[in-house]
Design a protein around this motif. Structure first.
Motif, PDB file in Angstrom:
ATOM      1  N   GLY A 277       0.798  -1.225   0.000  1.00  0.00           N
ATOM      2  CA  GLY A 277       0.000   0.000   0.000  1.00  0.00           C
ATOM      3  C   GLY A 277       0.825   1.265   0.000  1.00  0.00           C
ATOM      4  O   GLY A 277       0.356   2.325  -0.420  1.00  0.00           O
ATOM      5  N   ALA A 278       2.079   1.172   0.475  1.00  0.00           N
ATOM      6  CA  ALA A 278       2.954   2.349   0.455  1.00  0.00           C
ATOM      7  C   ALA A 278       3.192   2.834  -0.963  1.00  0.00           C
ATOM      8  O   ALA A 278       3.452   4.021  -1.190  1.00  0.00           O
ATOM      9  N   ARG A 279       3.097   1.923  -1.934  1.00  0.00           N
ATOM     10  CA  ARG A 279       3.312   2.325  -3.324  1.00  0.00           C
ATOM     11  C   ARG A 279       2.284   3.351  -3.781  1.00  0.00           C
ATOM     12  O   ARG A 279       2.595   4.241  -4.569  1.00  0.00           O
ATOM     13  N   ILE A 280       1.047   3.204  -3.298  1.00  0.00           N
ATOM     14  CA  ILE A 280      -0.008   4.135  -3.712  1.00  0.00           C
ATOM     15  C   ILE A 280       0.334   5.546  -3.259  1.00  0.00           C
ATOM     16  O   ILE A 280       0.312   6.501  -4.049  1.00  0.00           O
ATOM     17  N   SER A 281       0.664   5.691  -1.977  1.00  0.00           N
ATOM     18  CA  SER A 281       0.938   7.024  -1.440  1.00  0.00           C
ATOM     19  C   SER A 281       2.185   7.645  -2.059  1.00  0.00           C
ATOM     20  O   SER A 281       2.190   8.832  -2.408  1.00  0.00           O
ATOM     21  N   ILE A 282       3.258   6.848  -2.190  1.00  0.00           N
ATOM     22  CA  ILE A 282       4.495   7.383  -2.757  1.00  0.00           C
ATOM     23  C   ILE A 282       4.300   7.741  -4.225  1.00  0.00           C
ATOM     24  O   ILE A 282       4.697   8.829  -4.684  1.00  0.00           O
ATOM     25  N   SER A 283       3.682   6.852  -4.986  1.00  0.00           N
ATOM     26  CA  SER A 283       3.524   7.100  -6.424  1.00  0.00           C
ATOM     27  C   SER A 283       2.558   8.236  -6.699  1.00  0.00           C
ATOM     28  O   SER A 283       2.780   9.019  -7.628  1.00  0.00           O
ATOM     29  N   ILE A 284       1.487   8.355  -5.907  1.00  0.00           N
ATOM     30  CA  ILE A 284       0.537   9.455  -6.126  1.00  0.00           C
ATOM     31  C   ILE A 284       1.232  10.787  -5.876  1.00  0.00           C
ATOM     32  O   ILE A 284       0.976  11.781  -6.572  1.00  0.00           O
ATOM     33  N   GLY A 285       2.152  10.818  -4.908  1.00  0.00           N
ATOM     34  CA  GLY A 285       2.883  12.051  -4.655  1.00  0.00           C
ATOM     35  C   GLY A 285       3.793  12.421  -5.806  1.00  0.00           C
ATOM     36  O   GLY A 285       3.801  13.578  -6.257  1.00  0.00           O
ATOM     37  N   PHE A 286       4.543  11.465  -6.322  1.00  0.00           N
ATOM     38  CA  PHE A 286       5.460  11.747  -7.422  1.00  0.00           C
ATOM     39  C   PHE A 286       4.702  12.169  -8.684  1.00  0.00           C
ATOM     40  O   PHE A 286       5.086  13.140  -9.352  1.00  0.00           O
TER      41      PHE A 286
ATOM     42  N   LEU B  30      -2.650  13.020   1.493  1.00  0.00           N
ATOM     43  CA  LEU B  30      -3.875  13.160   2.285  1.00  0.00           C
ATOM     44  C   LEU B  30      -5.118  13.069   1.407  1.00  0.00           C
ATOM     45  O   LEU B  30      -6.116  12.435   1.790  1.00  0.00           O
ATOM     46  N   ILE B  31      -5.076  13.687   0.232  1.00  0.00           N
ATOM     47  CA  ILE B  31      -6.234  13.634  -0.659  1.00  0.00           C
ATOM     48  C   ILE B  31      -6.488  12.212  -1.132  1.00  0.00           C
ATOM     49  O   ILE B  31      -7.635  11.739  -1.171  1.00  0.00           O
ATOM     50  N   GLU B  32      -5.417  11.493  -1.497  1.00  0.00           N
ATOM     51  CA  GLU B  32      -5.587  10.105  -1.936  1.00  0.00           C
ATOM     52  C   GLU B  32      -6.157   9.253  -0.813  1.00  0.00           C
ATOM     53  O   GLU B  32      -7.034   8.399  -1.051  1.00  0.00           O
ATOM     54  N   ALA B  33      -5.672   9.459   0.415  1.00  0.00           N
ATOM     55  CA  ALA B  33      -6.199   8.703   1.545  1.00  0.00           C
ATOM     56  C   ALA B  33      -7.681   9.005   1.752  1.00  0.00           C
ATOM     57  O   ALA B  33      -8.480   8.100   2.030  1.00  0.00           O
ATOM     58  N   GLY B  34      -8.052  10.280   1.596  1.00  0.00           N
ATOM     59  CA  GLY B  34      -9.464  10.648   1.719  1.00  0.00           C
ATOM     60  C   GLY B  34     -10.319  10.029   0.637  1.00  0.00           C
ATOM     61  O   GLY B  34     -11.429   9.539   0.899  1.00  0.00           O
ATOM     62  N   LEU B  35      -9.817  10.016  -0.604  1.00  0.00           N
ATOM     63  CA  LEU B  35     -10.569   9.397  -1.696  1.00  0.00           C
ATOM     64  C   LEU B  35     -10.720   7.893  -1.485  1.00  0.00           C
ATOM     65  O   LEU B  35     -11.790   7.325  -1.742  1.00  0.00           O
ATOM     66  N   SER B  36      -9.652   7.237  -1.038  1.00  0.00           N
ATOM     67  CA  SER B  36      -9.737   5.804  -0.775  1.00  0.00           C
ATOM     68  C   SER B  36     -10.705   5.525   0.363  1.00  0.00           C
ATOM     69  O   SER B  36     -11.442   4.532   0.333  1.00  0.00           O
ATOM     70  N   PHE B  37     -10.724   6.392   1.368  1.00  0.00           N
ATOM     71  CA  PHE B  37     -11.672   6.227   2.476  1.00  0.00           C
ATOM     72  C   PHE B  37     -13.109   6.354   1.974  1.00  0.00           C
ATOM     73  O   PHE B  37     -14.011   5.667   2.475  1.00  0.00           O
TER      74      PHE B  37
ATOM     75  N   GLY C 168      -5.447   4.515   2.869  1.00  0.00           N
ATOM     76  CA  GLY C 168      -6.778   5.073   3.107  1.00  0.00           C
ATOM     77  C   GLY C 168      -7.852   4.002   3.059  1.00  0.00           C
ATOM     78  O   GLY C 168      -8.799   4.003   3.867  1.00  0.00           O
ATOM     79  N   GLY C 169      -7.740   3.077   2.116  1.00  0.00           N
ATOM     80  CA  GLY C 169      -8.703   1.988   2.028  1.00  0.00           C
ATOM     81  C   GLY C 169      -8.637   1.072   3.235  1.00  0.00           C
ATOM     82  O   GLY C 169      -9.670   0.549   3.696  1.00  0.00           O
ATOM     83  N   MET C 170      -7.448   0.858   3.785  1.00  0.00           N
ATOM     84  CA  MET C 170      -7.305   0.023   4.979  1.00  0.00           C
ATOM     85  C   MET C 170      -7.968   0.686   6.185  1.00  0.00           C
ATOM     86  O   MET C 170      -8.562   0.003   7.026  1.00  0.00           O
ATOM     87  N   ILE C 171      -7.869   2.005   6.276  1.00  0.00           N
ATOM     88  CA  ILE C 171      -8.564   2.710   7.366  1.00  0.00           C
ATOM     89  C   ILE C 171     -10.069   2.580   7.185  1.00  0.00           C
ATOM     90  O   ILE C 171     -10.813   2.361   8.155  1.00  0.00           O
ATOM     91  N   LYS C 172     -10.540   2.692   5.945  1.00  0.00           N
ATOM     92  CA  LYS C 172     -11.974   2.553   5.680  1.00  0.00           C
ATOM     93  C   LYS C 172     -12.478   1.174   6.102  1.00  0.00           C
ATOM     94  O   LYS C 172     -13.570   1.047   6.678  1.00  0.00           O
ATOM     95  N   ASP C 173     -11.694   0.127   5.812  1.00  0.00           N
ATOM     96  CA  ASP C 173     -12.120  -1.235   6.127  1.00  0.00           C
ATOM     97  C   ASP C 173     -12.160  -1.509   7.625  1.00  0.00           C
ATOM     98  O   ASP C 173     -12.893  -2.402   8.073  1.00  0.00           O
ATOM     99  N   HIS C 174     -11.368  -0.755   8.405  1.00  0.00           N
ATOM    100  CA  HIS C 174     -11.211  -1.115   9.817  1.00  0.00           C
ATOM    101  C   HIS C 174     -11.509   0.032  10.779  1.00  0.00           C
ATOM    102  O   HIS C 174     -11.213  -0.094  11.970  1.00  0.00           O
ATOM    103  N   TYR C 175     -12.085   1.138  10.308  1.00  0.00           N
ATOM    104  CA  TYR C 175     -12.284   2.259  11.227  1.00  0.00           C
ATOM    105  C   TYR C 175     -13.249   1.913  12.357  1.00  0.00           C
ATOM    106  O   TYR C 175     -13.172   2.475  13.455  1.00  0.00           O
ATOM    107  N   GLN C 176     -14.183   0.966  12.114  1.00  0.00           N
ATOM    108  CA  GLN C 176     -15.121   0.591  13.161  1.00  0.00           C
ATOM    109  C   GLN C 176     -14.437  -0.149  14.302  1.00  0.00           C
ATOM    110  O   GLN C 176     -14.990  -0.266  15.403  1.00  0.00           O
ATOM    111  N   TYR C 177     -13.205  -0.655  14.068  1.00  0.00           N
ATOM    112  CA  TYR C 177     -12.480  -1.372  15.116  1.00  0.00           C
ATOM    113  C   TYR C 177     -11.835  -0.422  16.116  1.00  0.00           C
ATOM    114  O   TYR C 177     -11.282  -0.877  17.125  1.00  0.00           O
TER     115      TYR C 177
END
Length: 368
Positions: free
Chosen positions: A165-174, A300-307, A320-329
């Motif tokens: 998942g780190a690839r998403i954040s790093i690549s979206i930034g570049f 931050l924007i990508e994390a928000g969109l994934s959420f 962001g998608g991982m937070i969406k899947d588990h925020y209820q925990y």
């Protein structure tokens, strides 16, 4: 001019090296970039998207250890060098188990139960295991697997999902910074150098884009182009160029009055060479600082969109998608499932913000 410019950059580098937070943040960014680049080599689960599910061991804590049946699959394995970048197809079928026994030459296993309930023994339907001694079977077809960060609600290795998942954040930034630089520098340089109607038209475009909330524009572009990984790249990149264009325009307006620009015109150089070879290299310091801030904002924007479900689509992992899947925990005893990706986002964004502040101080020629 070249010698003086080089000495200023050397002085800025020396000042940056003395900045503890700047160097620390740079090391953090390099660490995340290394993890993203070699994710499938470092990840315990090297399958594509680290998507091996074991529902019987879902939501287990960090350091969880379980015995696994490891049965070879007849999949065609990709042996090319690109496996380290794209991941591989599963080589084994993994089955978490609690106990094994042998009766009449057949192997029976007791599935692992996440609630600790006793499960009935199941016949292992694997022809190559028939007639083999139990001790030899254990040696050949079982292993103990440890999940350093635990498992998610689908029983997938959380550490592997974090690395991929780190690839998403790093690549979206570049990609975002690259798009914003191309569009922002081009429009800003044209507006600042030529002025007049060109400046008025470009400033009108900038002001209109500036007036629309960034997240709202990104959501609109994502909906128009469809959900997906590459759509996020385009959507976020097309919203980050405005600030770059405004700064470049202001810097070019100031720089075009300097004597070295007048001298270049007197020598007969064309406008393109004056802009690219003389003006832009001398105004890149504030642009570099903005790029660091845009890098953090795009994460931050990508994390928000994934959420919101508009970013990278399952099974592709994203923080962001991982937070969406588990925020209820978070309100339960397994809050780490959401806190681990949240902490990664926080540290990476903070590192870029601190790096931007350090670069601003290092590139400020007024400071000693």
């Amino acid at each position: 001019m070249a010698r003086k410019n080089g000495s200023l950059w050397k002085l800025a580098l020396q000042k940056f090296r003395r900045d503890f937070w700047g160097v620390t943040s740079f090391c953090v960014i390099v660490f995340y970039a290394f993890c993203a680049l070699f994710a499938y080599i470092l990840a315990p689960d090297s399958t594509r998207h680290a998507n091996q599910m074991h529902l019987s061991i879902h939501s287990q804590p960090p350091g969880f250890t379980v015995d696994m049946l490891q049965l070879p699959l007849n999949n065609n394995q990709d042996t090319s060098i690109w496996v380290w970048f794209n991941g591989s197809t599963p080589e084994f079928e993994e089955i978490p188990f609690k106990n094994l026994k042998q009766e009449n030459g057949s192997i029976y296993y007791q599935p692992f139960d996440v609630d600790g309930n006793e499960q009935a023994y199941h016949l292992l339907k694997y022809e190559e295991a028939r007639g083999i001694e139990l001790s030899r079977f254990r040696e050949s077809y079982t292993h103990t697997k440890t999940f350093l960060l635990g498992t998610d609600k689908y029983g997938r290795d959380l550490l592997s999902r974090m690395l991929v998942g780190a690839r998403i954040s790093i690549s979206i930034g570049f990609v975002t910074v690259f798009i914003s630089l191309v569009i922002g520098i081009l429009l800003g340089a044209l507006a600042g150098y030529y002025g007049g109607r060109i400046d008025a038209v470009i400033m009108w475009i900038i002001n209109v884009s500036w007036s629309i909330p960034t997240l709202l524009m990104v959501i609109a572009i994502s909906i128009a182009l469809g959900k997906g990984f590459f759509t996020v790249f385009i959507a976020v990149g097309l919203t980050m160029w405005v600030e770059v264009a405004r700064v470049v325009r202001g810097q070019v307006i100031t720089a075009r009055k300097f004597q070295y620009v007048t001298a270049a015109r007197a020598l007969g150089y064309d406008d393109w060479r004056i802009i690219t070879r003389h003006i832009l290299p001398n105004i890149m310091a504030p642009v570099i600082v903005i790029c660091a801030a845009n890098f953090a904002a795009s994460i931050l924007i990508e994390a928000g969109l994934s959420f919101l479900g508009l970013g990278a689509q399952p099974p592709m992992p994203s923080w962001g998608g991982m937070i969406k899947d588990h925020y209820q925990y978070i309100i339960l005893d397994k809050a780490y499932l959401a806190l681990v990706p949240g902490f990664a986002i926080m540290t990476l964004v903070m590192a870029f913000m601190l790096l931007g502040n350090s670069l601003r101080d290092a590139l400020d020629v007024k400071q000693g």
